[in-house]
Motif scaffolding. Structure first.
Motif: not given
Length: 201
Positions: A110-121, A136-145, A147-151, A192-193
């Motif tokens: 849930r936190e990873n998906a929210l991080a994506v939404i906040r960044a895009l907003d 940032s590196p921390a945000e990148s890891r959240q995005w990676l998680g 993107l993986n869940d979306l796929r 993701q890759e």
């Protein structure tokens, strides 16, 4: 940079996204959030100890996408249990593991998906016609998680179980109703890759 992540000096990643791409990723992240379900109620007591020992569900989710996102810990898809007793034991271990881990797993996703939404907003609010998203590196890891869940979610809806299924999807005719979902699946895979490569560089 269009369509793929590149490293930022000092860590993190950047990708150029247009308005349509921003809209697609945001929409998918919102749908993922709805699927995962809400977090704790706003009036829930903020007792860290109680939260630590809060029990989650013990049964696997009914929805195949959620089963893919929250699989049984003690199942081996490639091997059937030798005996009914072994199957029962696996099921008991999986239920116990799920009971104590699924709430945390859901919170993380849930936190990873929210991080994506906040960044895009924030990106959409900054300008028109798309922009360069910098993480940032921390945000990148959240995005990676995320993107993986979306796929995983899209792959489950498309009933992709192995690489051969992906090869068949490339050859779908344009009039196939699954084509837009396939295109999103493949595009997210590319993002993701390149994000993985960026984080490993």
């Amino acid at each position: 940079m269009p369509g793929h992540f590149e490293p930022l000096p000092g860590g993190g990643a950047a990708v150029a996204l247009d308005d349509v791409e921003i809209s697609i990723i945001r929409s998918l992240a919102v749908q993922l959030l709805e699927l995962i379900g809400p977090g704790p109620a706003p009036d829930a007591p903020a007792d860290p100890l109680a939260e630590l020992f809060a029990e989650g569900p013990s049964e696997p989710p009914a929805d195949p996408v959620l089963r893919r996102l929250f699989p049984d810990a003690y199942s081996d898809p490639g091997r059937a249990p030798d005996t009914a007793e072994e199957a029962e034991e696996r099921q008991a271990h999986s239920a116990e593991f799920r009971r104590y881990t699924e709430n945390d797993l859901r919170a993380g996703k849930r936190e990873n998906a929210l991080a994506v939404i906040r960044a895009l907003d924030a990106l959409a609010a900054a300008g028109e016609g798309g922009a360069v998203l910098k993480l940032s590196p921390a945000e990148s890891r959240q995005w990676l998680g995320a993107l993986n869940d979306l796929r995983l979610a899209i792959g489950s809806r498309l009933e992709i179980t192995d690489e051969d299924d992906t090869d068949l999807l490339y050859r779908l005719p344009d009039e196939d109703p699954r084509k837009p979902m396939v295109m999103a699946y493949l595009w997210l895979g590319g993002l993701q890759e390149t994000l993985v490569s960026t984080l490993l560089s």
